[in-house]
Design an enzyme around this catalytic site. Structure first.
Site, short mmCIF file in Angstrom:
data_model
loop_
_atom_site.label_atom_id
_atom_site.label_comp_id
_atom_site.label_asym_id
_atom_site.label_seq_id
_atom_site.Cartn_x
_atom_site.Cartn_y
_atom_site.Cartn_z
N ILE A 24 2.48 -4.58 -9.58
CA ILE A 24 1.06 -4.92 -9.46
C ILE A 24 0.97 -6.40 -9.10
O ILE A 24 1.47 -7.25 -9.86
CB ILE A 24 0.32 -4.66 -10.80
N GLU A 25 0.39 -6.70 -7.95
CA GLU A 25 0.36 -8.08 -7.46
C GLU A 25 -1.00 -8.74 -7.67
O GLU A 25 -1.99 -8.06 -7.99
CB GLU A 25 0.75 -8.09 -5.97
N CYS A 55 6.49 -6.77 -12.01
CA CYS A 55 7.36 -5.75 -11.42
C CYS A 55 7.15 -4.39 -12.07
O CYS A 55 6.74 -4.30 -13.24
CB CYS A 55 8.82 -6.13 -11.61
N GLU A 112 9.37 -2.32 -13.19
CA GLU A 112 10.22 -2.10 -14.37
C GLU A 112 9.55 -2.61 -15.63
O GLU A 112 9.59 -1.96 -16.68
CB GLU A 112 11.57 -2.82 -14.22
N CYS A 128 15.00 -7.36 -10.63
CA CYS A 128 15.03 -8.82 -10.55
C CYS A 128 15.55 -9.39 -11.87
O CYS A 128 15.64 -8.69 -12.88
CB CYS A 128 13.64 -9.38 -10.22
N CYS A 178 13.27 -9.03 -14.97
CA CYS A 178 13.27 -7.67 -15.55
C CYS A 178 14.58 -7.39 -16.28
O CYS A 178 14.58 -6.76 -17.34
CB CYS A 178 13.03 -6.63 -14.46
N1 THU Z 1 9.46 -6.05 -7.47
C1 THU Z 1 9.54 -5.08 -8.43
O1 THU Z 1 8.54 -4.46 -8.79
N2 THU Z 1 10.76 -4.83 -8.97
C2 THU Z 1 11.92 -5.41 -8.58
O2 THU Z 1 12.95 -5.16 -9.17
C3 THU Z 1 11.93 -6.33 -7.43
C4 THU Z 1 10.59 -6.83 -7.03
C5 THU Z 1 8.16 -6.31 -6.85
C6 THU Z 1 7.52 -7.61 -7.20
C7 THU Z 1 6.65 -7.84 -5.98
O3 THU Z 1 5.41 -7.16 -6.18
C8 THU Z 1 7.38 -7.18 -4.85
O4 THU Z 1 8.30 -6.30 -5.44
C9 THU Z 1 8.12 -8.15 -3.93
O5 THU Z 1 8.89 -9.01 -4.66
#
Ligand code: THU
Length: 142
Positions: free
Chosen positions: A48-49, A58, A60, A98, A101
């Protein structure tokens, strides 16, 4: 008796479904995750951005936080799927969690199995401890 492959593939399917709900208008990179608790329940999440970028979360951590907020504390396995929405990947590598997470998952146990998937047939399984060696966690604090 469900074998491990069935459990993995079920979690991947749930992560793929959660990915459909990704709110990622800035990166156009959508991610879905599903986490299996020791109690046998599955919780899902998507990334969710935010227009101000840094509050972005993220997939996860959304799945983990949903579970923890429902009283769960122990987990067996987490699956994630993700990539650019247009399907054009820069590398052939499967998306992996990442660092933030990895750290947050470590809080609830290094013995978690992490399934990094493209789909139900193409995936890799690693222990969280392999993804975050020498991690700092609750055991390091009194
Ligand atoms: N993102 C995740 O949801 N999980 C990850 O393990 C890597 C990155 C998301 C964060 C952001 O919304 C988009 O991917 C690009 O970084």
């Amino acid at each position: 008796m469900e074998n491990e492959k069935n459990i993995i593939q079920d979690l991947i399917r749930r992560a793929m479904k959660a990915r459909e709900y990704s709110y990622s208008p800035y990166s156009n990179f959508s991610v879905g995750a599903a986490i299996l608790s020791e109690s046998g329940k599955i919780y899902t999440g998507c990334n969710i951005e935010s227009a101000s970028y840094t509050p972005t979360i993220c997939a996860e951590r959304v799945a983990l936080f949903k579970a923890v907020s429902e009283g769960e504390r122990k987990f067996k396995m987490l699956a994630l799927v993700g990539g650019p929405k247009n399907g054009e990947k820069k590398t052939e590598e499967i998306v992996s969690p990442c660092g933030v997470c990895r750290q947050m998952l470590y809080e609830f146990g290094k013995d978690l199995k992490v399934v990094m998937a493209d789909n139900e047939e193409k995936y890799e399984v690693r222990m969280l401890e392999e993804l975050l060696p020498y991690g700092f966690g609750p055991d390091n604090l009194i």
